[in-house]
Each structure stands twice: as C-alpha cells, then as structure tokens.
Design a protein around this motif. Structure first.
Motif, PDB file in Angstrom:
ATOM      1  N   GLY A  47       5.083  -2.269   2.114  1.00  7.24           N
ATOM      2  CA  GLY A  47       4.594  -3.613   1.843  1.00  7.24           C
ATOM      3  C   GLY A  47       5.265  -4.632   2.744  1.00  7.24           C
ATOM      4  O   GLY A  47       6.362  -4.397   3.261  1.00  7.24           O
TER       5      GLY A  47
ATOM      6  N   ARG B 158      -3.505   0.276   3.003  1.00  8.63           N
ATOM      7  CA  ARG B 158      -2.972  -0.895   2.315  1.00  8.63           C
ATOM      8  C   ARG B 158      -4.066  -1.913   2.006  1.00  8.63           C
ATOM      9  O   ARG B 158      -5.136  -1.913   2.626  1.00  8.63           O
ATOM     10  CB  ARG B 158      -1.895  -1.563   3.164  1.00  8.63           C
TER      11      ARG B 158
ATOM     12  N   GLY C 133       0.802  -1.209   0.000  1.00  5.66           N
ATOM     13  CA  GLY C 133       0.000   0.000   0.000  1.00  5.66           C
ATOM     14  C   GLY C 133       0.836   1.260   0.000  1.00  5.66           C
ATOM     15  O   GLY C 133       1.966   1.274  -0.509  1.00  5.66           O
TER      16      GLY C 133
END
Length: 256
Positions: free
Chosen positions: A110, A248, A53
């Motif tokens: 991430g 995310r 994200g």
C-alpha cells in the motif's frame, strides 16, 4: 342583378381579408434557444491519491561461477580444505544450482501516488509516480507513463509502463549453537514495470481505479563473502532474481 353581384364580391373580399387581419393580431412566440449540452468530463489535470492491494512476488537464489560451500553444519567446525588445517572452503558448487528454492514474497502492499493527465479526443496520455511499503521489500517506487482510452466520458482503460526501484533485504539465519545466528544484506535495485488498469470518475474531482503491475528487477549478486566465516554451512556468493505481481485498488482526487 348588378347590386347582387357587387354585394357578393364585397363579401368575398371581406372573407379573404379576415384571415390576414386575425393573423396580424395573433402573438408571435418568443425565441427560446436550445438547452446547452450536458458537460463532458475531462481527464486533463493533476491528481493525488492512495492505494492498497496484494503483492504476489517470487525470489530465487542460485550459485554463480565462483560460489563455494563453506563452514560446518550445526556448529561443527568445517573440515580442512584441500588438506590445509582449520575450517574454510569445503568444495566449489556448480553454477546455477538452486540454494533456497522458490521463495514466496506475497503479502500486503500500500502507498500513495500522484500524476498528471492530458486528454485529446478519446485518448489520454499521462505520467504517474507512486511509492509503496510492502511486507517483503522495504519499499517499492515506480515512475510510469500512461496511455488511456475513454469509450465513455467517465470511464478510462489504460496501459502503463516505466521504471521501478526497491529496497530489498536478503537474510540468512543459522540454527544450532553458532554464536552468530543471522546475517542480512540490503540492496537498492532498479527494474522495470508494465501493467494495465481501469479508472472511473465519481464526480467532484474524485475517481476510483483498479490496477495490475508486473515488476521485474535486475539480477544481482549478494553475500560476496561467507557471512559466518567457518561456522555453519553457507554458499557464497549467490545470484538473486526477483519479480513481483501487484494487484491494487486506489482512489484519486484531481486538484487541478
């Protein structure tokens, strides 16, 4: 007349007895149990997955009670402090003064996550741990509790919160003709996080989710001594404030 009456009675008796005889000969249908109810999805179990994200973080650096301005600009030796020979402290700096303004720490984030849930009725409680790499902090780890509600068996909304840890680099670079042109200090900081999310079960153990986390770290002091000595203007020490907004998406696989 008597014979006629007896014959009529016999015919009536025969007519009344016929339905019973026919009913006795009709087949009785076999009992068919009702179909079983459709299986209801349960969120109970343990899972692992990945996420990616966007991280929208901000950092500010301000002076503290003993912050001072040292050195000279662009390679010029610092003036003599308080009439003493040589370079050194130019002047104290007022507490709370902004050093570098509002620093933008936004970028990609991430990593991976894992956890376990337990469902009772419409409610789901759980715990999750994740680890992420960012392009600003070196890494970010959270350990959170989770409380969710399922208004439909395959959909869950939840709130989450817990502790956070991060490896944070604070850097400063000089311009001009100085020999030393860069200095970096790393700190592992502790903080807290709260957020919310939505998760949908695809089936066969797989689910997808979207999540928002607000992360705040404790303020800390860095550059406790001037990193470049008497070369280059520098303010030290300094207080660093850091927070992050993480948006995310992720996918989980429930393996148990």
């Amino acid at each position: 007349m008597k014979k006629l009456f007896l014959g009529s009675v016999a015919l009536v008796a025969l007519g009344l007895g016929a339905p019973a005889a026919f009913a006795a000969d009709r087949a009785v249908p076999a009992y068919a149990p009702p179909p079983p109810p459709a299986p209801v999805y349960t969120w109970s179990g343990c899972y692992a997955g990945a996420n990616a994200g966007y991280s929208a973080g901000r950092s500010t650096q301000t002076t503290v009670a003993n912050s001072v301005l040292t050195g000279g600009g662009l390679g010029v030796p610092a003036p003599a402090p308080l009439g003493l020979p040589g370079g050194g402290v130019i002047a104290p700096v007022p507490v709370g003064s902004s050093i570098a303004g509002d620093l933008n720490l936004s970028g990609f984030i991430g990593g991976f996550q894992g956890g376990c849930n337990y469902q009772f009725g419409q409610w789901v409680v759980g715990a999750e741990v994740d680890g992420m790499a960012t392009n600003k902090e070196r890494w970010l780890v959270t350990a959170r509790g989770k409380l969710g509600m399922t208004w439909w068996d395959k959909s869950m909304v939840y709130v989450t919160g817990g502790a956070a840890w991060a490896k944070i680099d604070t850097s400063e670079f000089l311009i001009g003709a100085q020999t030393g042109t860069g200095h970096q200090e790393s700190n592992t900081r502790t903080g807290w996080t709260v957020g919310a999310g939505y998760e949908y079960a695809l089936g066969y153990g797989w689910s997808i989710k979207g999540e928002y986390l607000y992360v705040k770290f404790d303020d800390y002091t860095t550059f406790t001594t001037p990193p470049f000595g008497g070369a280059g203007l520098n303010i030290a020490p300094r207080s660093v404030k850091l927070y992050d907004n993480v948006i995310r998406a992720g996918m989980n696989y429930k393996f148990w």
